[in-house]
Structure formats: structure tokens, C-alpha cells
Write an enzyme that holds these catalytic residues in place. Structure first.
Site, PDB file in Angstrom:
ATOM      1  N   ASP A  11       1.224  -1.428  -0.069  1.00  0.00           N
ATOM      2  CA  ASP A  11       0.116   0.180  -0.285  1.00  0.00           C
ATOM      3  C   ASP A  11       1.358   1.329  -0.354  1.00  0.00           C
ATOM      4  O   ASP A  11       0.589   2.373   0.747  1.00  0.00           O
ATOM      5  CB  ASP A  11      -0.964   0.261   1.082  1.00  0.00           C
ATOM      6  CG  ASP A  11      -0.511  -0.121   2.322  1.00  0.00           C
ATOM      7  OD1 ASP A  11      -0.420   0.440   3.491  1.00  0.00           O
ATOM      8  OD2 ASP A  11       0.855  -0.981   2.747  1.00  0.00           O
ATOM      9  N   ASP A  16       6.524   0.803   1.648  1.00  0.00           N
ATOM     10  CA  ASP A  16       6.271   0.172   0.815  1.00  0.00           C
ATOM     11  C   ASP A  16       7.135   0.671  -0.511  1.00  0.00           C
ATOM     12  O   ASP A  16       7.919  -0.583  -1.002  1.00  0.00           O
ATOM     13  CB  ASP A  16       4.628   0.098   0.775  1.00  0.00           C
ATOM     14  CG  ASP A  16       3.794  -0.217   1.622  1.00  0.00           C
ATOM     15  OD1 ASP A  16       3.513   0.962   2.203  1.00  0.00           O
ATOM     16  OD2 ASP A  16       3.872  -1.010   1.546  1.00  0.00           O
ATOM     17  N   ASN A  40      -3.005   2.484   3.846  1.00  0.00           N
ATOM     18  CA  ASN A  40      -1.687   4.260   4.112  1.00  0.00           C
ATOM     19  C   ASN A  40      -3.011   4.774   2.782  1.00  0.00           C
ATOM     20  O   ASN A  40      -2.714   6.498   3.716  1.00  0.00           O
ATOM     21  CB  ASN A  40      -0.371   4.052   3.256  1.00  0.00           C
ATOM     22  CG  ASN A  40       0.455   3.419   3.745  1.00  0.00           C
ATOM     23  OD1 ASN A  40       0.472   3.576   5.386  1.00  0.00           O
ATOM     24  ND2 ASN A  40       1.809   2.736   3.618  1.00  0.00           N
ATOM     25  N   THR A 124       2.873  -6.373   2.584  1.00  0.00           N
ATOM     26  CA  THR A 124       3.419  -4.902   3.852  1.00  0.00           C
ATOM     27  C   THR A 124       1.881  -3.708   3.570  1.00  0.00           C
ATOM     28  O   THR A 124       2.727  -2.864   4.340  1.00  0.00           O
ATOM     29  CB  THR A 124       4.501  -4.622   3.020  1.00  0.00           C
ATOM     30  OG1 THR A 124       4.267  -3.916   1.843  1.00  0.00           O
ATOM     31  CG2 THR A 124       5.882  -5.512   2.892  1.00  0.00           C
ATOM     32  N   PHE A 165      -1.151  -0.605  12.504  1.00  0.00           N
ATOM     33  CA  PHE A 165      -1.816  -0.122  11.324  1.00  0.00           C
ATOM     34  C   PHE A 165      -2.587  -0.997  10.453  1.00  0.00           C
ATOM     35  O   PHE A 165      -3.347  -1.584  10.332  1.00  0.00           O
ATOM     36  CB  PHE A 165      -0.913   0.732  10.317  1.00  0.00           C
ATOM     37  CG  PHE A 165      -1.532   1.157   9.819  1.00  0.00           C
ATOM     38  CD1 PHE A 165      -1.639   0.951   8.263  1.00  0.00           C
ATOM     39  CD2 PHE A 165      -2.827   2.312   9.547  1.00  0.00           C
ATOM     40  CE1 PHE A 165      -2.957   1.715   7.127  1.00  0.00           C
ATOM     41  CE2 PHE A 165      -3.143   3.008   8.528  1.00  0.00           C
ATOM     42  CZ  PHE A 165      -3.147   2.434   7.646  1.00  0.00           C
ATOM     43  N   ASN A 166      -1.421  -2.127  10.077  1.00  0.00           N
ATOM     44  CA  ASN A 166      -1.630  -3.221   8.765  1.00  0.00           C
ATOM     45  C   ASN A 166      -3.015  -4.478   8.944  1.00  0.00           C
ATOM     46  O   ASN A 166      -3.692  -4.557   8.952  1.00  0.00           O
ATOM     47  CB  ASN A 166      -0.645  -4.649   8.144  1.00  0.00           C
ATOM     48  CG  ASN A 166       0.368  -3.301   7.478  1.00  0.00           C
ATOM     49  OD1 ASN A 166      -0.626  -2.202   7.373  1.00  0.00           O
ATOM     50  ND2 ASN A 166       1.310  -3.521   6.936  1.00  0.00           N
ATOM     51  N   HIS A 241       9.823  -0.090   8.186  1.00  0.00           N
ATOM     52  CA  HIS A 241       9.064  -1.511   8.290  1.00  0.00           C
ATOM     53  C   HIS A 241       8.732  -2.578   7.087  1.00  0.00           C
ATOM     54  O   HIS A 241       9.242  -3.585   7.480  1.00  0.00           O
ATOM     55  CB  HIS A 241       7.215  -0.979   8.776  1.00  0.00           C
ATOM     56  CG  HIS A 241       7.294   0.005   9.529  1.00  0.00           C
ATOM     57  ND1 HIS A 241       6.833   0.172  10.982  1.00  0.00           N
ATOM     58  CD2 HIS A 241       6.558   1.358   9.813  1.00  0.00           C
ATOM     59  CE1 HIS A 241       6.650   1.009  11.588  1.00  0.00           C
ATOM     60  NE2 HIS A 241       7.017   2.244  10.770  1.00  0.00           N
ATOM     61  N   ASP A 242       8.292  -1.607   5.863  1.00  0.00           N
ATOM     62  CA  ASP A 242       8.156  -2.745   4.976  1.00  0.00           C
ATOM     63  C   ASP A 242       9.045  -3.537   4.622  1.00  0.00           C
ATOM     64  O   ASP A 242       9.532  -4.395   4.014  1.00  0.00           O
ATOM     65  CB  ASP A 242       7.265  -1.986   4.099  1.00  0.00           C
ATOM     66  CG  ASP A 242       6.255  -1.620   4.194  1.00  0.00           C
ATOM     67  OD1 ASP A 242       5.283  -0.913   4.174  1.00  0.00           O
ATOM     68  OD2 ASP A 242       5.424  -2.472   5.228  1.00  0.00           O
TER      69      ASP A 242
HETATM   70  O1  RIB Z   1       2.028  -0.161  10.953  1.00  0.00           O
HETATM   71  C1  RIB Z   1       3.161   0.119   9.479  1.00  0.00           C
HETATM   72  C2  RIB Z   1       2.283  -0.061   9.126  1.00  0.00           C
HETATM   73  O2  RIB Z   1       1.174   0.432   8.270  1.00  0.00           O
HETATM   74  C3  RIB Z   1       3.879  -0.760   6.986  1.00  0.00           C
HETATM   75  O3  RIB Z   1       3.128  -0.974   6.314  1.00  0.00           O
HETATM   76  C4  RIB Z   1       3.186   1.658   7.093  1.00  0.00           C
HETATM   77  O4  RIB Z   1       4.104   1.154   5.539  1.00  0.00           O
HETATM   78  C5  RIB Z   1       1.583   1.316   6.656  1.00  0.00           C
HETATM   79  O5  RIB Z   1       0.766   0.327   6.184  1.00  0.00           O
HETATM   80 CA    CA Z   2       2.960  -0.621   3.980  1.00  0.00          CA
END
Ligand code: RIB
Ligand code: CA
Length: 312
Positions: A11, A16, A40, A124, A165-166, A241-242
């Protein structure tokens, strides 16, 4: 060295975009497709962003538009982190190619049906596309080698005190994935908040001088604002993160992880979207995920830098 067959579901989203640069720049993946998730930003924007980033790095692979919203819930976006476009910062090229006509769920099924070997899935963003695929095509589950995902957390969240979040955006989808029986690698916030990029790393990317290095630096310039204003404990670093979900496939030895039983809370008032990770095996349940919790940051950043250095 034989390339790893993979479908990337993302996303974009700043991190990403960095993950895509790592995946393609590493030269180690046979990327069968990129599918886009709403997370996102809206699906319109994440799809456009994926096409722009792939155009920038010269990666013309099949791109499939994913689901517009979570399985059962309203979409929540992260424009507070990624901006109105979802990739605020650099001026990116207009896409040089279009998405496939097939939607992502059918696209994943087509690729797996045609594949003579099992394929890795690297999500991701929210897990909506992957869960929808598993619901629609359960007989193709055995064509998936492993799901290496960015999502969740052992001891913390970022959207609520416990939900990342994801997972938070689509907890039901995440629960379907974690209960699927497919081997899972979970790169949650515990490791991604150690996968930090600092200003010195950003300047090193900028000094590469190639389009991808400059764009990566400009993406991280913007991405760092949120972390410097809201995550002071990270000492000015921004959490990549990703890229962890791809880096683990490239060099798992750079990480620390352990097999754990993981399930997803979908109902709790304070806890919906929490990955419940039985880190100390108190439930004595069969582990269903390799949970990643630490890494060698220097090696991680060097892997990313080397990958971006060979891109256009
Ligand atoms: O919490 C971080 C995640 O949420 C990452 O994948 C960031 O790109 C968002 O999608
Ligand atoms: Ca992401």
C-alpha cells in the site's frame, strides 16, 4: 543463484516504496506480480503510487488493483504519516504502464495456477487482498511457500496501544491469514522500530546520485517528519517497516525470531486489531508464525543501500 518467486502486496506508502526498491534492486526475486492494497491511502492512490515507483526503478511487472476497502469495515488511511498523495516528497514519473484488467484476487489465483513452483507472498499493507484470495481460492493455498508480512506487534501497537496499522485496518483479514496454516513470518513493530533510518543514512542515499537514490532520500525526508514529531524514543530515526519483510527472505540471519502461536483479536473495545503473540508459549498452542523481534541495523541499511545503488 535461483531467484525467489514472489508476489508483493503493498500500500505505497513511503516504506512500501523502499521495500519495492529493496526487492527489485537486490536482484534476488522473480517478482511475478505487485498487487495493491487500500491502507496508507485509498486504492486509487496506492495503485497509482505503485505504478509510479515501479516506473521510476524500471520494473515493468504485472500490477493488479486490489480491494477498495477492508472485508467488513470502513477504510482507515494513514495520511497523517504518508501525506495526501500517500507518497509525499519526491516528484515521481508518470506511470509508463497500466495495471492489469484482472482484479488482484483473480490475478493472484492466475499466477499461482500457472506457476510450476510454490510462490512467496509478501504483504506490507492490510491483509484484505490475501484473505479475500484465501476465501475465494482455498484449493490454491498449497501453492504458497510462505507469507512474509509486515504487521502486528508482540508488545505494542501504533494505531492503538496494542494494534499495529496493517492489522488494525482489517483485523478479520489478518485473522484469516494467521489461521490459514500457511507458514508465516511476522515482522511486527518490535523489529521494525529497530530498523531505523537516520539522517546520515538518508544523506548517503542522496549522494548515490541516481534517480532512485534521490527519490528514496526525498521519501525518507518526509517520512522522518512523523517519527521525529511523534516517536522521540527513536532518537530521530524513522522505522523502515516494510523492507523488513523482504530483507528477512534475503538474509534471515540478520534477524532474531522465534516460532510463536499468534492470533488476532477482532472484537475488543480497546484491543481490536491486536496480534496476540504467545511469546513465552504459555498457551502451549502449535506455533503458526515465525515472529521477528530484532535485527542487525547496520546490515539491514547496507542491504537497502546496495540495492538502491544499482537501480536507475
Ligand atoms: O504500521 C506500519 C505499517 O503501516 C507499514 O506497512 C506502513 O506502510 C503502513 O502500511
Ligand atoms: Ca505498508
Amino acid at each position: 543463484m535461483k531467484k525467489i518467486p514472489v508476489i508483493i502486496d503493498c500500500d505505497p506508502g513511503h516504506d512500501d516504496a523502499m521495500m519495492l526498491m529493496l526487492a527489485f534492486g537486490s536482484g534476488r526475486f522473480d517478482v511475478r506480480a505487485v498487487t495493491t492494497s487500500a491502507g496508507n491511502q485509498t486504492q486509487d492512490k496506492t495503485l497509482s503510487n505503485a505504478l509510479k515507483i515501479l516506473t521510476l526503478i524500471g520494473a515493468n511487472v504485472p500490477v493488479y488493483r486490489g480491494c477498495e476497502k477492508p472485508l467488513f469495515r470502513k477504510l482507515i488511511i494513514a495520511d497523517h504519516v504518508h501525506g495526501e498523495t500517500g507518497l509525499h516528497g519526491p516528484i515521481l514519473p508518470s506511470p509508463s504502464f497500466e495495471a492489469q484488467a484482472l482484479p488482484a484476487v483473480q490475478g493472484i489465483a492466475h499466477i499461482l495456477e500457472q506457476s510450476h513452483e510454490k510462490v512467496m507472498i509478501v504483504p506490507t499493507g492490510p491483509l484484505t487482498n490475501i484473505a479475500a484470495f484465501l476465501l475465494a481460492y482455498p484449493h490454491l493455498k498449497n501453492k504458497i511457500e510462505r507469507i512474509s508480512l509486515m504487521g502486528g506487534g508482540i508488545f505494542r501497537g501504533n494505531m492503538t496501544p496494542l494494534a499495529e496499522f496493517n492489522i488494525y485496518v482489517d483485523p478479520e483479514a489478518a485473522q484469516i491469514v494467521f489461521r490459514s496454516g500457511i507458514p508465516i513470518t511476522m515482522c511486527g513493530l518490535d523489529v521494525t522500530h529497530k530498523a531505523l533510518v537516520f539522517q546520515r543514512d538518508i544523506e548517503r542515499l542522496r549522494s548515490l546520485g541516481n534517480k532512485s537514490g534521490i527519490a528514496a532520500a526525498e521519501l525518507m525526508d518526509f517520512f522522518s517528519i512523523f517519527y521525529r514529531e511523534n516517536r522521540s524514543e527513536l532518537d530521530g530515526g524513522a522505522a523502515l517497516h516494510d523492507p523488513c519483510a523482504i530483507a528477512w527472505l534475503l538474509d534471515p540471519g540478520m534477524f532474531a525470531s522465534k516460532p510463536c502461536f499468534v492470533d488476532v483479536e477482532v472484537n475488543g473495545t480497546l484491543t481490536a486489531g491486536t496480534t496476540v503473540v504467545d511469546f513465552y508459549d504459555v498457551l502451549n498452542q502449535q506455533a503458526n508464525a515465525e515472529v521477528v523481534y530484532d535485527l542487525d541495523r547496520g546490515k539491514f541499511i547496507e542491504l537497502l543501500y546496495q540495492a538502491i545503488s544499482v537501480l536507475p
